[in-house]
Design a protein around this motif. Structure first.
Motif, PDB file in Angstrom:
ATOM      1  N   GLN A   1       0.923  -1.165   0.025  1.00 11.85           N
ATOM      2  CA  GLN A   1       0.118  -0.103  -0.089  1.00 11.85           C
ATOM      3  C   GLN A   1       0.880   1.404   0.015  1.00 11.85           C
ATOM      4  N   PRO A   2       1.099   1.822  -1.366  1.00 13.26           N
ATOM      5  CA  PRO A   2       2.182   2.901  -1.232  1.00 13.26           C
ATOM      6  C   PRO A   2       1.330   4.201  -0.618  1.00 13.26           C
ATOM      7  N   PHE A   3       2.375   5.096   0.107  1.00 12.22           N
ATOM      8  CA  PHE A   3       1.860   6.185   0.183  1.00 12.22           C
ATOM      9  C   PHE A   3       2.281   7.257  -0.844  1.00 12.22           C
ATOM     10  N   ALA A   4       0.961   7.917  -1.202  1.00 10.50           N
ATOM     11  CA  ALA A   4       1.472   8.773  -2.377  1.00 10.50           C
ATOM     12  C   ALA A   4       0.770  10.266  -2.065  1.00 10.50           C
TER      13      ALA A   4
ATOM     14  N   ALA B   1      -0.147 -17.996 -10.801  1.00 12.23           N
ATOM     15  CA  ALA B   1       0.562 -16.874 -11.672  1.00 12.23           C
ATOM     16  C   ALA B   1      -0.308 -15.299 -11.050  1.00 12.23           C
ATOM     17  N   VAL B   2       0.522 -14.268 -10.950  1.00 13.90           N
ATOM     18  CA  VAL B   2      -0.280 -13.010 -10.729  1.00 13.90           C
ATOM     19  C   VAL B   2       0.368 -11.998 -11.595  1.00 13.90           C
ATOM     20  N   GLU B   3      -0.389 -10.962 -11.918  1.00 11.30           N
ATOM     21  CA  GLU B   3       0.145  -9.998 -12.658  1.00 11.30           C
ATOM     22  C   GLU B   3       0.863  -9.158 -11.599  1.00 11.30           C
TER      23      GLU B   3
ATOM     24  N   THR C   1       0.083  -2.237  -9.051  1.00 10.62           N
ATOM     25  CA  THR C   1      -0.761  -3.177  -8.046  1.00 10.62           C
ATOM     26  C   THR C   1       0.232  -3.046  -6.822  1.00 10.62           C
ATOM     27  N   ALA C   2       1.562  -3.052  -6.949  1.00 12.28           N
ATOM     28  CA  ALA C   2       2.363  -2.685  -5.724  1.00 12.28           C
ATOM     29  C   ALA C   2       2.419  -4.145  -5.085  1.00 12.28           C
TER      30      ALA C   2
END
Length: 182
Positions: free
Chosen positions: A19-22, A104-106, A111-112
């Motif tokens: 969960q990036p801080f933006a 598999a995941v993208e 998506t972080a």
């Protein structure tokens, strides 16, 4: 800025969702923090023996499926820094209930997410955007004679790559099929 872990159907393969801080200046994402519960539970007491960056230019390129054979097994934490990839883990642990299964995941900066691939699982990916870059944390040292893997198009795995695969190395094309592994 916490990270959540999302277990997958393969024991030990975990998607870590950041969960990036933006703000108006940009963003900040913690890539790895050993004391954070999600990282600590997923990575455990493994050392970080090496950090690598892989860049792939051509869309649809497939790299893998690679692993280091025992006793040189290594865990990998893979995160996409640029572009977008379809990241695959394959369980090759002989005593595992999910032996021969894949997940598999993208991965992308948007998506972080990161994918933790434990020892005994092969890893590969397909490039979905040009110039895609992956950051790898490895728990073990690279041992050239322990390099192995499984072929990307193994019929028993039947991995439905999102795009027709291109750009495979001679080494990757020569990897064995699941049925021929010891």
């Amino acid at each position: 800025m916490a990270t959540e872990d999302h277990p997958t159907p393969i024991c030990g393969v975990i998607e870590l969702v950041g969960q990036p801080f933006a703000d108006e200046r940009g963003s900040f994402l913690n890539v790895f923090r050993a004391q954070e519960p999600s990282f600590d539970q997923a990575w455990g007491q493994r050392p970080i023996a090496q950090v690598n960056i892989s860049r792939s230019e051509a869309v649809a390129t497939v790299r893998g499926l690679h692993l280091q054979a025992p006793p040189h097994g290594e865990a990998k934490l893979v995160r996409c820094l640029r572009g977008r990839v379809w990241d695959v883990a394959v369980d090759l642990r002989p005593d595992s209930a999910t032996y021969g299964q894949w997940h598999a995941v993208e991965l992308s900066p948007a998506t972080a997410s990161a994918l933790l691939i434990p020892e005994g699982c092969a890893h590969g990916f397909q490039v979905l955007e040009p110039g895609s870059e992956l950051l790898y944390l490895h728990s073990g040292a690279w041992v050239p004679e322990a390099e192995t893997g499984i072929r990307f198009n193994d019929p028993r795995l039947a991995i439905p790559w999102p795009l027709p695969p291109v750009g495979l190395s001679e080494r990757d094309l020569a990897l064995p099929l699941l049925e021929s592994l010891p």
